[in-house]
Scaffold this motif. Structure first.
Motif, PDB file in Angstrom:
ATOM      1  N   ALA A  77       0.833  -1.209   0.000  1.00  0.00           N
ATOM      2  CA  ALA A  77       0.000   0.000   0.000  1.00  0.00           C
ATOM      3  C   ALA A  77       0.866   1.258   0.000  1.00  0.00           C
ATOM      4  O   ALA A  77       0.516   2.259  -0.618  1.00  0.00           O
ATOM      5  N   ALA A  78       2.003   1.199   0.687  1.00  0.00           N
ATOM      6  CA  ALA A  78       2.901   2.353   0.731  1.00  0.00           C
ATOM      7  C   ALA A  78       3.526   2.598  -0.640  1.00  0.00           C
ATOM      8  O   ALA A  78       3.718   3.750  -1.039  1.00  0.00           O
ATOM      9  N   GLY A  80       2.094   1.953  -3.481  1.00  0.00           N
ATOM     10  CA  GLY A  80       1.023   2.581  -4.263  1.00  0.00           C
ATOM     11  C   GLY A  80       0.897   4.055  -3.941  1.00  0.00           C
ATOM     12  O   GLY A  80       0.720   4.892  -4.828  1.00  0.00           O
ATOM     13  N   GLU A  81       1.007   4.388  -2.651  1.00  0.00           N
ATOM     14  CA  GLU A  81       0.912   5.800  -2.254  1.00  0.00           C
ATOM     15  C   GLU A  81       2.114   6.593  -2.764  1.00  0.00           C
ATOM     16  O   GLU A  81       1.970   7.737  -3.210  1.00  0.00           O
ATOM     17  N   LEU A  82       3.304   6.001  -2.716  1.00  0.00           N
ATOM     18  CA  LEU A  82       4.491   6.665  -3.255  1.00  0.00           C
ATOM     19  C   LEU A  82       4.275   6.965  -4.736  1.00  0.00           C
ATOM     20  O   LEU A  82       4.550   8.073  -5.205  1.00  0.00           O
ATOM     21  N   ARG A  84       1.397   7.345  -6.314  1.00  0.00           N
ATOM     22  CA  ARG A  84       0.390   8.416  -6.435  1.00  0.00           C
ATOM     23  C   ARG A  84       0.990   9.789  -6.133  1.00  0.00           C
ATOM     24  O   ARG A  84       0.703  10.773  -6.806  1.00  0.00           O
ATOM     25  N   GLN A  85       1.831   9.864  -5.110  1.00  0.00           N
ATOM     26  CA  GLN A  85       2.452  11.145  -4.759  1.00  0.00           C
ATOM     27  C   GLN A  85       3.433  11.602  -5.841  1.00  0.00           C
ATOM     28  O   GLN A  85       3.561  12.796  -6.108  1.00  0.00           O
ATOM     29  N   LYS A  88       1.259  12.999  -8.466  1.00  0.00           N
ATOM     30  CA  LYS A  88       0.752  14.296  -8.007  1.00  0.00           C
ATOM     31  C   LYS A  88       1.828  15.372  -8.161  1.00  0.00           C
ATOM     32  O   LYS A  88       1.554  16.499  -8.578  1.00  0.00           O
TER      33      LYS A  88
END
Length: 103
Positions: A77-78, A80-82, A84-85, A88
């Motif tokens: 999950a981390a 995936g967040e990396l 996404r960021q 962004k």
């Protein structure tokens, strides 16, 4: 007579800032996604990236930093967040050009 479009000039001028992030107190830096080689388009699905696609993109982006990054345990999950960021930070999703507004 018209002048040919100079893609080399565009590449130099289109560069964005790298994306810095930390993990376990270590500073890493991902390049602007637009600087990654086009060969990645043959290896990943940018419209719906899988965990493997995200790993491939991060590995390409981190380059020589990858071995250090890879030795640190990170939940999926981390990652995936990396990803996404990083998108962004770029201002547009990977694979989408800011110039393609008529679609």
């Amino acid at each position: 007579m018209s002048t040919a479009f100079d893609l080399d000039v565009w590449v130099r001028e289109a560069r964005r800032t790298p994306f810095p992030f930390t993990l376990s107190g270590v500073l890493f830096e991902l390049p602007p996604a637009g600087e990654l080689d086009k060969e990645l388009l043959k290896k990943v699905n940018l419209d719906a990236p899988s965990a493997t696609d995200i790993e491939t993109l991060l590995k390409a982006g981190l380059g020589e930093q990858w071995p250090r990054f890879d030795e640190i345990p990170v939940p999926l999950a981390a990652l995936g967040e990396l990803f996404r960021q990083w998108q962004k930070h770029e201002g547009t999703p990977l694979g989408e050009s800011p110039a393609s507004t008529d679609s």
